[in-house]
Design an enzyme around this catalytic site. Structure first.
Site, PDB file in Angstrom:
ATOM      1  N   ASP A  37       0.861  -1.174   0.000  1.00 12.00           N
ATOM      2  CA  ASP A  37       0.000   0.000   0.000  1.00 12.00           C
ATOM      3  C   ASP A  37       0.898   1.224   0.000  1.00 12.00           C
ATOM      4  O   ASP A  37       1.702   1.412   0.911  1.00 12.00           O
ATOM      5  CB  ASP A  37      -0.906  -0.009   1.241  1.00 12.00           C
ATOM      6  CG  ASP A  37      -1.861   1.166   1.240  1.00 12.00           C
ATOM      7  OD1 ASP A  37      -2.817   1.137   0.455  1.00 12.00           O
ATOM      8  OD2 ASP A  37      -1.632   2.120   2.003  1.00 12.00           O
ATOM      9  N   GLU A  91      -1.749  -1.635  -6.180  1.00 14.43           N
ATOM     10  CA  GLU A  91      -3.003  -1.026  -6.587  1.00 14.43           C
ATOM     11  C   GLU A  91      -2.889  -0.385  -7.956  1.00 14.43           C
ATOM     12  O   GLU A  91      -1.799  -0.054  -8.398  1.00 14.43           O
ATOM     13  CB  GLU A  91      -3.330   0.098  -5.604  1.00 14.43           C
ATOM     14  CG  GLU A  91      -4.427  -0.221  -4.649  1.00 14.43           C
ATOM     15  CD  GLU A  91      -4.571   0.938  -3.696  1.00 14.43           C
ATOM     16  OE1 GLU A  91      -5.702   1.377  -3.520  1.00 14.43           O
ATOM     17  OE2 GLU A  91      -3.562   1.397  -3.148  1.00 14.43           O
ATOM     18  N   CYS A 111     -12.428  -6.088   4.466  1.00 16.84           N
ATOM     19  CA  CYS A 111     -11.783  -6.638   5.659  1.00 16.84           C
ATOM     20  C   CYS A 111     -10.860  -7.758   5.193  1.00 16.84           C
ATOM     21  O   CYS A 111     -11.285  -8.686   4.517  1.00 16.84           O
ATOM     22  CB  CYS A 111     -12.836  -7.187   6.622  1.00 16.84           C
ATOM     23  SG  CYS A 111     -12.105  -8.110   7.980  1.00 16.84           S
ATOM     24  N   CYS A 170     -12.225 -11.297   7.013  1.00 17.25           N
ATOM     25  CA  CYS A 170     -13.434 -12.033   6.623  1.00 17.25           C
ATOM     26  C   CYS A 170     -13.928 -11.650   5.235  1.00 17.25           C
ATOM     27  O   CYS A 170     -14.822 -12.301   4.692  1.00 17.25           O
ATOM     28  CB  CYS A 170     -14.540 -11.832   7.656  1.00 17.25           C
ATOM     29  SG  CYS A 170     -15.222 -10.162   7.650  1.00 17.25           S
ATOM     30  N   CYS A 217     -13.444  -3.999  11.659  1.00 17.37           N
ATOM     31  CA  CYS A 217     -14.514  -4.742  11.001  1.00 17.37           C
ATOM     32  C   CYS A 217     -15.642  -4.992  11.989  1.00 17.37           C
ATOM     33  O   CYS A 217     -15.423  -5.550  13.067  1.00 17.37           O
ATOM     34  CB  CYS A 217     -13.992  -6.065  10.445  1.00 17.37           C
ATOM     35  SG  CYS A 217     -15.253  -7.023   9.599  1.00 17.37           S
ATOM     36  N   CYS A 250     -16.453  -9.197  11.950  1.00 15.28           N
ATOM     37  CA  CYS A 250     -15.633 -10.217  12.614  1.00 15.28           C
ATOM     38  C   CYS A 250     -14.759  -9.631  13.719  1.00 15.28           C
ATOM     39  O   CYS A 250     -14.063 -10.371  14.415  1.00 15.28           O
ATOM     40  CB  CYS A 250     -14.765 -10.962  11.592  1.00 15.28           C
ATOM     41  SG  CYS A 250     -13.403  -9.978  10.953  1.00 15.28           S
ATOM     42  N   ASP A 308      -3.527   1.071   6.410  1.00 14.09           N
ATOM     43  CA  ASP A 308      -2.579   0.729   5.349  1.00 14.09           C
ATOM     44  C   ASP A 308      -2.249  -0.759   5.354  1.00 14.09           C
ATOM     45  O   ASP A 308      -2.133  -1.384   4.299  1.00 14.09           O
ATOM     46  CB  ASP A 308      -1.278   1.528   5.512  1.00 14.09           C
ATOM     47  CG  ASP A 308      -1.542   3.021   5.580  1.00 14.09           C
ATOM     48  OD1 ASP A 308      -2.622   3.443   5.116  1.00 14.09           O
ATOM     49  OD2 ASP A 308      -0.686   3.747   6.112  1.00 14.09           O
TER      50      ASP A 308
HETATM   51 ZN   LIG Z   1     -14.033  -8.884   9.064  1.00  9.99          ZN
END
Ligand SMILES: [Zn+2]
Length: 413
Positions: free
Chosen positions: A198, A282, A335, A338, A354, A357, A364
């Site tokens: 990143d 990216e 995330c 998950c 998140c 989860c 980053d």
């Molecule tokens: Zn998650």
């Protein structure tokens, strides 16, 4: 660990064209050498403009001008008309016309604009080709035709035969850009499988391993100065003498930040390409859209572009693979634990939490982890750059898909 990795790349590479890489190094010329550089640059500019004018004249007359014919033509008349051209290496004349030929080729292939005449105010430069071994580098010095040895600020970072040297002047300093044929560079066996990267503005990059690459201290200092200069510029009345001065200062600082970043990026990209077999990054256009703050954007656009350029050719050099996330791949909003995608994520939120989860990580790091997973799960292709769209089948730019490597690459995901 990826034992299957070392083999296979070299044979594929040898079918490709040689990899020409350039390294630009600051020179320490003495007074006589500076004078010579200026004279050779002037001769190169004159030759370029002479050839362009002659090209246009011949074209209008219905003839078919070419780089080769113009070089021959100039060679036959220079003893009579331009005897001063013999003061400098004949390369300066020859290569200038070759460059014009290259510019016209780009124009005809719609890759470039119609060649313009070079002005005295343009950056002085001349080239020398190394066909007959006219120059060579030895550690921190280089031998150029006619003027002999000149000190370089650093060693050339690539090994291999030197193909061409371009000497140019920027803001009173002379540089040489060495083009090296790196065909014989051997791919390395990367110890680690996959990594996601990143890119940032203050921090150069964050890896999926959690490592933050800060860059040198001078980068922070230069960035702070740049921010101040940017604000100072905004306070000046437009068109005033002070605004002009502030603008010049801002330009100098931008160049300085870019130079520091470029240097630090070289260290970083070499290490990454030698360490990781698959590298997830990216799409740069996305970055431009996300970071819309004026200064951050100016710094990051150039920096990301340079990073992408370096990591792509170094991956090719060392036999690693770059996977570019699709334009709409939500690397920041997903995330990494998950896979749930957040609806909104404000730029100010530096920690990713998140709600599904309970996973928590630096913004980053979370993005880098997603990019690593994306890179590792995309179809395994030959070295070079490929693009991957999340969830969809990766579009492989080069040929040949090697399945057996898949298992190795999955580990880091
Ligand atoms: Zn998650």
């Amino acid at each position: 660990m990826p034992a299957s990795h070392g083999r296979g790349w070299s044979t594929r590479r040898s079918q490709e064209r040689p990899v020409l890489l350039a390294h630009k190094i600051a020179l320490d010329p003495n007074m006589a050498q500076r004078v010579y550089f200026a004279r050779a640059s002037g001769t190169a500019r004159f030759s370029y403009n002479w050839a362009l004018a002659e090209w246009q004249r011949q074209y209008k007359a219905g003839e078919k001008p070419s780089e080769v014919s113009l070089r021959r033509q100039l060679n036959t008349i220079k003893r009579d008309q331009f005897v001063w051209m013999f003061d400098v290496t004949k390369c300066a004349v020859q290569e200038a016309i070759i460059d014009l030929g290259t510019a016209f080729r780009a124009f005809f292939e719609k890759r470039g604009k119609y060649p313009r005449f070079k002005r005295k105010e343009d950056k002085p430069s001349f080239c020398a080709a190394n066909e007959a071994g006219t120059f060579r580098a030895d550690g921190k010095r280089i031998k150029l035709p006619v003027i002999g040895w000149i000190g370089m600020r650093e060693e050339c970072r690539f090994s291999g035969p030197l193909k061409r040297a371009t000497v140019s002047c920027e803001a009173g300093r002379w540089f040489v850009s060495l083009m090296v044929d790196t065909d014989e560079v051997q791919p390395v066996a990367q110890p680690e499988a996959a990594v996601g990267i990143d890119l940032g503005v203050t921090t150069l990059a964050t890896l999926s391993t959690g490592e933050a690459i800060e860059g040198p201290k001078s980068h922070k200092v230069a960035l702070a100065r740049l921010r101040r200069a940017n604000k100072a510029m905004a306070r000046k009345r437009r068109g005033s003498r002070n605004a002009r001065k502030a603008k010049a200062r801002l330009g100098r600082l931008h160049r300085r930040v870019a130079a520091i970043r470029r240097d630090a990026t070289h260290k970083m990209t070499t290490r990454i390409a030698k360490t990781y077999a698959v590298i997830g990054i990216e799409d740069l256009n996305v970055r431009g859209m996300v970071r819309n703050r004026h200064l951050a954007r100016a710094v990051s656009d150039g920096g990301f572009h340079e990073f992408r350029r370096q990591i792509t050719y170094k991956a090719r050099l060392y036999g690693a693979r770059v996977v570019v996330a699709g334009r709409w791949y939500p690397s920041s909003k997903s995330c990494s634990c998950c896979g749930v995608i957040k609806e909104t994520l404000a730029l100010a939120e530096r920690t990713f939490r998140c709600t599904d989860c309970g996973f928590e990580a630096g913004r980053d790091v979370n993005a880098a982890l997603n990019l690593a997973a994306m890179a590792a799960s995309s179809a395994v292709a030959a070295c070079g750059e490929i693009r991957a769209d999340a969830g969809r089948k990766a579009r492989v730019k080069r040929t040949s898909v090697k399945q057996e490597e898949n298992t190795v690459l999955m580990e880091a995901a």
